[in-house]
Enzyme design. Structure first.
Site, PDB file in Angstrom:
ATOM      1  N   ASP A  16      10.304  -2.041   4.605  1.00 37.56           N
ATOM      2  CA  ASP A  16      11.657  -2.041   4.494  1.00 37.56           C
ATOM      3  C   ASP A  16      12.498  -1.780   5.786  1.00 37.56           C
ATOM      4  O   ASP A  16      13.326  -1.766   5.860  1.00 37.56           O
ATOM      5  CB  ASP A  16      12.218  -0.821   4.073  1.00 37.56           C
ATOM      6  CG  ASP A  16      11.439   0.012   2.541  1.00 37.56           C
ATOM      7  OD1 ASP A  16      11.190  -1.335   1.915  1.00 37.56           O
ATOM      8  OD2 ASP A  16      11.217   0.869   2.423  1.00 37.56           O
ATOM      9  N   HIS A  44      12.390  -6.656  -2.181  1.00 40.38           N
ATOM     10  CA  HIS A  44      13.066  -7.304  -1.020  1.00 40.38           C
ATOM     11  C   HIS A  44      13.991  -7.021  -1.639  1.00 40.38           C
ATOM     12  O   HIS A  44      14.793  -8.262  -2.625  1.00 40.38           O
ATOM     13  CB  HIS A  44      12.098  -8.166  -1.098  1.00 40.38           C
ATOM     14  CG  HIS A  44      10.719  -8.226  -0.461  1.00 40.38           C
ATOM     15  ND1 HIS A  44       9.895  -8.682   0.230  1.00 40.38           N
ATOM     16  CD2 HIS A  44      10.208  -6.645  -0.096  1.00 40.38           C
ATOM     17  CE1 HIS A  44       8.444  -8.190   0.363  1.00 40.38           C
ATOM     18  NE2 HIS A  44       8.973  -7.125   0.663  1.00 40.38           N
TER      19      HIS A  44
HETATM   20  P1  GDP Z   1      12.272  -5.519   2.295  1.00 42.13           P
HETATM   21  O1  GDP Z   1      11.441  -4.319   1.879  1.00 42.13           O
HETATM   22  O2  GDP Z   1      11.821  -5.716   3.905  1.00 42.13           O
HETATM   23  O3  GDP Z   1      12.212  -6.557   2.181  1.00 42.13           O
HETATM   24  O4  GDP Z   1      13.719  -4.247   3.036  1.00 42.13           O
HETATM   25  P2  GDP Z   1      14.496  -3.147   1.815  1.00 42.13           P
HETATM   26  O5  GDP Z   1      15.130  -4.486   1.416  1.00 42.13           O
HETATM   27  O6  GDP Z   1      13.089  -2.551   0.776  1.00 42.13           O
HETATM   28  O7  GDP Z   1      15.121  -2.585   3.053  1.00 42.13           O
HETATM   29  C1  GDP Z   1      16.006  -2.503   3.893  1.00 42.13           C
HETATM   30  C2  GDP Z   1      17.948  -2.788   2.668  1.00 42.13           C
HETATM   31  O8  GDP Z   1      18.287  -3.114   4.183  1.00 42.13           O
HETATM   32  C3  GDP Z   1      18.151  -3.740   1.776  1.00 42.13           C
HETATM   33  O9  GDP Z   1      18.703  -3.106   1.275  1.00 42.13           O
HETATM   34  C4  GDP Z   1      19.110  -4.910   3.057  1.00 42.13           C
HETATM   35  O10 GDP Z   1      19.860  -5.006   2.187  1.00 42.13           O
HETATM   36  C5  GDP Z   1      19.364  -3.808   3.900  1.00 42.13           C
HETATM   37  N1  GDP Z   1      19.497  -4.772   5.192  1.00 42.13           N
HETATM   38  C6  GDP Z   1      18.746  -6.095   5.887  1.00 42.13           C
HETATM   39  N2  GDP Z   1      19.020  -5.923   7.897  1.00 42.13           N
HETATM   40  C7  GDP Z   1      20.127  -5.301   7.317  1.00 42.13           C
HETATM   41  C8  GDP Z   1      20.754  -4.972   8.466  1.00 42.13           C
HETATM   42  O11 GDP Z   1      20.610  -6.023   9.629  1.00 42.13           O
HETATM   43  N3  GDP Z   1      21.970  -4.245   8.422  1.00 42.13           N
HETATM   44  C9  GDP Z   1      22.238  -2.938   7.973  1.00 42.13           C
HETATM   45  N4  GDP Z   1      22.928  -2.142   7.861  1.00 42.13           N
HETATM   46  N5  GDP Z   1      21.438  -3.581   6.982  1.00 42.13           N
HETATM   47  C10 GDP Z   1      20.504  -4.301   6.151  1.00 42.13           C
HETATM   48  P1  IMO Z   2       8.383  -3.536   0.938  1.00 40.10           P
HETATM   49  O1  IMO Z   2       7.534  -4.995   0.301  1.00 40.10           O
HETATM   50  C1  IMO Z   2       7.805   0.964   1.981  1.00 40.10           C
HETATM   51  C2  IMO Z   2       4.758   3.334   0.361  1.00 40.10           C
HETATM   52  C3  IMO Z   2       4.602   4.244  -1.050  1.00 40.10           C
HETATM   53  C4  IMO Z   2       3.576   4.614  -0.801  1.00 40.10           C
HETATM   54  C5  IMO Z   2       2.159   4.263   0.023  1.00 40.10           C
HETATM   55  C6  IMO Z   2       1.290   3.929  -1.178  1.00 40.10           C
HETATM   56  O2  IMO Z   2       9.269  -3.176   0.206  1.00 40.10           O
HETATM   57  O3  IMO Z   2       8.722  -2.700   2.680  1.00 40.10           O
HETATM   58  P2  IMO Z   2       1.266   1.710  -3.417  1.00 40.10           P
HETATM   59  O4  IMO Z   2       2.642   2.290  -4.310  1.00 40.10           O
HETATM   60  O5  IMO Z   2       2.000   1.047  -2.963  1.00 40.10           O
HETATM   61  O6  IMO Z   2      -0.081   2.764  -3.419  1.00 40.10           O
HETATM   62  O7  IMO Z   2       2.386   2.763  -2.472  1.00 40.10           O
HETATM   63  O8  IMO Z   2       2.653   2.974  -0.164  1.00 40.10           O
HETATM   64  N1  IMO Z   2       4.727   1.798   0.104  1.00 40.10           N
HETATM   65  C7  IMO Z   2       6.065   1.134   0.729  1.00 40.10           C
HETATM   66  N2  IMO Z   2       7.114   1.268   1.109  1.00 40.10           N
HETATM   67  N3  IMO Z   2       8.093  -0.349   1.451  1.00 40.10           N
HETATM   68  C8  IMO Z   2       6.900  -1.133   0.612  1.00 40.10           C
HETATM   69  O9  IMO Z   2       7.142  -2.172   0.360  1.00 40.10           O
HETATM   70  C9  IMO Z   2       6.433  -0.067  -0.060  1.00 40.10           C
HETATM   71  N4  IMO Z   2       4.571  -0.724  -0.922  1.00 40.10           N
HETATM   72  C10 IMO Z   2       3.948   0.535  -0.556  1.00 40.10           C
HETATM   73  O10 IMO Z   2       5.639   4.581  -0.589  1.00 40.10           O
HETATM   74  O11 IMO Z   2       3.828   6.054   0.808  1.00 40.10           O
HETATM   75 MG    MG Z   3      11.748  -2.554   0.542  1.00 40.65          MG
END
Ligand code: GDP
Ligand code: IMO
Ligand code: MG
Length: 442
Positions: A16, A44
């Site tokens: 994330d 994502h």
């Molecule tokens: P990913 O799994 O790595 O793609 O990340 P996620 O989308 O799960 O989580 C990142 C969160 O942060 C999302 O809600 C994005 O919209 C938000 N986000 C990404 N970059 C920024 C930033 O620079 N500032 C803020 N405030 N939010 C961000």
């Molecule tokens: P993105 O791509 C955050 C974590 C789960 C758990 C462990 C194993 O959005 O960054 P699983 O279901 O994969 O067997 O869970 O890995 N986990 C993530 N945490 N972001 C993710 O993906 C994750 N993918 C798996 O929370 O702790």
């Molecule tokens: Mg994510």
């Protein structure tokens, strides 16, 4: 001859980090966007104005209709979830057709994998350990571990290409279901025996719907490289969740670091030129496992609220902590990062003093600047911090790094020094446009 070098985007923490947003941004400078690992455990986000998209299996390049998106052989695909995601995108006017390809060798997540995942987690949550508390991993319950488990077991696995041959699929499922029914019963799952014919019909139907997308992506990617097309690899999950190099056993079941790219796509290492490591300006983690810089106080609560730190896939509140540069430096090392994108810097506005973890104190009193990729041993490590002054000003409207408050620039400078890598991008908000790029960065 190949005349293009690929870029990889990879998470350097526990997920994330904002990979979706950065992939979307870099898509305009690439031609083919490729997922190589994980499955629908990934979430994502891409924000474009008022529109917010959450991608799980489909690469985050999909919002650009003139680019190709590829789900590589290293991904585990839940066909029904993928179809739902495709439909959801189409309903919002996003083109999903010949621009999305799925490897015939990717492994299929079946409904029994999700039941196994949940049953194992429940069993482990019930089992206590004196040493480390709950033994449950806190998985997303998307069937990821059991599907990769079957891939390794071999004879119990189903691959995407198998969905296209109904008779073969039925034959395989008859044996698998007979075995799995017994295993689920032993795990205490109260459910009728699995019906192989019904499952085969259901998944052959999903296979037919996906047929136009299913292909040998390995040849496809090599052809793209030969044609000079620019590839962008999108890591899912993140390096500290890597099955070999993360905080084992509190990890996911794939090689999510860049080390997973060759195996998960069929492309040799030497094609990867640029590796952009994505790092939040602080740390988060979802699920169980050690987290040396975790904040369990009001500062952590403030960061969680301002950063909207709730899971994109499961909605769970994310655990929050100070930036752990021991962990990030290790992740950059195994990924071969050539630069960093520091995201969510805006969330730190208003924190008076910021801490950066630069070492761990071990139970015997020694300190180390090396990461400990083992949950049990990492539990015993205490973070050693440097303290830096924070800044009060909001920074979401900043247009370049020079416009940031002095202390925000000092924070970034210090990170660059400790990591020995340039910060090429800074995230100051969730929108595509809220990204500051260093001049001259491709
Ligand atoms: P990913 O799994 O790595 O793609 O990340 P996620 O989308 O799960 O989580 C990142 C969160 O942060 C999302 O809600 C994005 O919209 C938000 N986000 C990404 N970059 C920024 C930033 O620079 N500032 C803020 N405030 N939010 C961000
Ligand atoms: P993105 O791509 C955050 C974590 C789960 C758990 C462990 C194993 O959005 O960054 P699983 O279901 O994969 O067997 O869970 O890995 N986990 C993530 N945490 N972001 C993710 O993906 C994750 N993918 C798996 O929370 O702790
Ligand atoms: Mg994510």
């Amino acid at each position: 001859m190949q005349n293009s070098i690929a870029t990889a985007v990879v998470g350097l923490q526990w997920g994330d980090e904002g990979k979706g947003k950065i992939v979307d941004l870099l898509t305009s400078r690439h031609d083919v966007i490729v997922r190589y690992n994980g499955g629908a455990n990934a979430g994502h986000s891409v924000q474009v104005g008022a529109e917010r998209y959450a991608l799980h299996l489909v690469p985050s390049g999909i919002l650009h209709p003139d680019k190709s998106c590829v789900i590589g052989n290293g991904v585990v695909v839940d066909p029904e979830k993928l179809l739902q995601e495709i439909e959801g995108l189409r309903a919002r006017g996003v083109k999903v057709g010949s621009n999305l390809l799925v490897s015939d060798r990717a492994h299929v997540v079946m409904p029994y994998h999700k039941e196994q995942d949940a049953a194992l987690e429940d069993f482990m949550a019930g089992a206590t350990s004196d040493q480390s508390g709950s033994l449950a991993i806190g998985t997303t319950r998307r069937g990821i571990g059991p599907t990769y488990g079957d891939k390794v077991h071999r004879t119990t696995a189903i691959r995407v290409g198998d969905l296209l041959d109904a008779a073969y699929l039925r034959e395989r499922l008859r044996v698998i279901c007979s075995l799995r029914t017994r295993e689920l019963k032993a795990l205490g799952v109260q459910a009728p025996p699995l019906d192989p014919d019904a499952l085969a019909a259901r998944f052959a139907e999903a296979g037919e719907k996906l047929r136009p997308h299913i292909t040998d992506t390995v040849y496809g990617l090599h052809d793209a490289l030969k044609a000079g097309r620019r590839l962008l690899f999108e890591g899912a999950n993140a390096s500290l969740l890597d099955i070999d190099h993360g905080t084992y056993p509190y990890v996911t079941s794939s090689n999510c670091s860049t080390l997973g790219i060759p195996a998960g796509t069929g492309l040799p290492m030497r094609n990867i030129g640029r590796v952009l490591g994505i790092m939040k300006a602080y740390s988060t983690r979802v699920g169980g496992g050690p987290f040396p810089t975790e904040l369990l106080d009001a500062i952590g609560e403030g960061i969680r609220t301002r950063g909207r730190e709730f899971g994109t896939t499961t909605g769970r509140p994310r655990r929050v902590g100070w930036l752990d540069l021991v962990a990030v430096r290790y992740a950059s090392m195994i990924c071969g990062a050539t630069g960093i994108a520091c995201t969510l810097l805006d969330v730190l506005s208003g924190v008076d003093e910021l801490r950066i973890c630069t070492g761990y104190r071990l139970p015997d009193g020694r300190t180390t600047d090396r990461f400990i990729p083992d949950a049990h041993r990492l539990e015993g490590a205490a973070a050693v911090y440097e303290t830096l002054p924070g800044w009060r000003e909001p920074i979401r409207d900043a247009e370049d790094r020079e416009a940031l408050p002095d202390n925000a620039r000092r924070y970034l400078d210090r990170i660059e020094r400790i990591l020995g890598l340039p910060i090429e991008m800074v995230g100051v908000g969730p929108d595509r446009r809220q990204t500051l790029e260093a001049v001259g960065t491709a």
